[in-house]
Design an enzyme around this catalytic site. Structure first.
Site, PDB file in Angstrom:
ATOM      1  N   LEU A   6       0.814  -1.205   0.000  1.00 31.96           N
ATOM      2  CA  LEU A   6       0.000   0.000   0.000  1.00 31.96           C
ATOM      3  C   LEU A   6       0.852   1.262   0.000  1.00 31.96           C
ATOM      4  O   LEU A   6       0.459   2.286  -0.550  1.00 31.96           O
ATOM      5  CB  LEU A   6      -0.928   0.016   1.222  1.00 31.96           C
ATOM      6  CG  LEU A   6      -2.013  -1.061   1.266  1.00 31.96           C
ATOM      7  CD1 LEU A   6      -2.734  -1.026   2.615  1.00 31.96           C
ATOM      8  CD2 LEU A   6      -3.007  -0.868   0.129  1.00 31.96           C
ATOM      9  N   GLY A  62       7.130   4.151   3.946  1.00 26.97           N
ATOM     10  CA  GLY A  62       7.554   5.357   4.653  1.00 26.97           C
ATOM     11  C   GLY A  62       9.040   5.346   4.919  1.00 26.97           C
ATOM     12  O   GLY A  62       9.804   4.638   4.259  1.00 26.97           O
ATOM     13  N   GLY A  63       9.446   6.142   5.907  1.00 25.74           N
ATOM     14  CA  GLY A  63      10.860   6.281   6.185  1.00 25.74           C
ATOM     15  C   GLY A  63      11.503   5.022   6.733  1.00 25.74           C
ATOM     16  O   GLY A  63      12.656   4.723   6.421  1.00 25.74           O
ATOM     17  N   ASP A 119       4.355  15.104  13.658  1.00 23.12           N
ATOM     18  CA  ASP A 119       4.550  14.915  12.218  1.00 23.12           C
ATOM     19  C   ASP A 119       3.209  14.996  11.488  1.00 23.12           C
ATOM     20  O   ASP A 119       2.940  14.213  10.584  1.00 23.12           O
ATOM     21  CB  ASP A 119       5.238  13.574  11.946  1.00 23.12           C
ATOM     22  CG  ASP A 119       5.789  13.480  10.521  1.00 23.12           C
ATOM     23  OD1 ASP A 119       6.014  14.541   9.887  1.00 23.12           O
ATOM     24  OD2 ASP A 119       5.999  12.357  10.026  1.00 23.12           O
TER      25      ASP A 119
END
Length: 273
Positions: free
Chosen positions: A21, A24-25, A140
């Site tokens: 899907l 990220g980091g 964030d």
């Protein structure tokens, strides 16, 4: 790029990977089916990292799971399961499977209408109020971390706040050891000035600033500050004041523009508290 867990992979004897899907980091999210229940979940799995930082990333991942799992709110994504994958005990969390798109993807199509923005903001701010009430700062908040979940049988949506990977629990009477003192966390354009300075006493007002940036972008289609490098961006944050929203989006009612401008006050004492 070769997938770490290709479609068909069985995770922890309970989940079958259907596809990726997003990434990220430090983690990848997969669509996965629970083998016993026949229900789909969004499986967030920690990516392999260098040995000397594995412990820190695992601690951050575990913190995210614990924070989200203990927040029972309709505008916060639900964590439904947690486990580890042998042989290296890599952690994963299973989240409710949402249909829709992130606000970030929606904004690629252009600025949003005032009613759409207010609906998104009402849900996201309700989630933040709950989070802040538990002594947690998101740190964030950005369009990619606000998901617009479709409501069955219509075009309506429910905003959901995601990703507490860099959240800070202010109820702890010590510095957050998951982030070195003075380190900058968050995503550059949505950083509050105090985050950009690396101040250790970050509080709920940093999320208020980030929400101001999200609202400014959603209503105007541009950022309060625009720059080619993070150095230029932070220099502007320290030396300039964001332009009033009314100047770049004159269609926005004054009362709403004033709220956004207050969220974006460089001095956190002048923001909503």
């Amino acid at each position: 790029m070769t997938e770490t867990f290709p479609a068909g992979t069985i995770i922890d004897g309970r989940y079958r990977i259907d596809g990726r899907l997003g990434r990220g980091g430090f983690a990848t999210v997969y669509k996965a089916e629970h083998l016993q229940l026949g229900r789909y979940a969004a499986l967030k799995i920690l990516e392999p990292v260098a040995p000397h930082i594995t412990e820190r990333f695992q601690a951050r991942f575990n913190t995210e799971a614990r924070i989200a799992a203990n927040l029972d709110h309709p505008h916060v994504v639900r964590i439904v399961d947690f486990g580890c994958i042998p042989p290296d005990d890599r952690p994963y969390m299973a989240m409710e499977m949402l249909d829709g798109q992130s606000l970030g993807d929606r904004l690629e199509e252009g600025p949003q209408s005032v009613p759409e923005t207010l609906k998104m903001a009402a849900g996201a701010l309700a989630a933040l109020a709950e989070v802040h009430g538990e002594g947690i700062i998101h740190r964030d908040l950005k369009p990619d971390n606000i998901f617009l979940a479709k409501v069955r049988g219509g075009d309506d949506f429910v905003p959901k706040v995601l990703d507490f990977g860099v959240a800070k629990d202010t109820s702890e009477q010590k510095l957050n050891k998951l982030t070195a003192t003075g380190a900058v966390v968050g995503t550059a354009y949505y950083l509050s000035p105090e985050q950009a300075k690396g101040l250790p006493d970050i509080d709920a007002r940093t999320d208020v600033y980030a929400m101001g940036v999200v609202l400014f972008e959603s209503l105007s289609g541009r950022m309060p500050f625009e720059a080619d490098t993070i150095t230029q961006l932070i220099a502007k944050m320290f030396t300039e004041t964001p332009p009033p929203l009314a100047h770049v989006a004159p269609h926005v009612p004054k009362a709403i523009a004033d709220v956004v401008d207050t969220c974006l006050e460089p001095d956190r004492d002048n923001r909503f508290q």
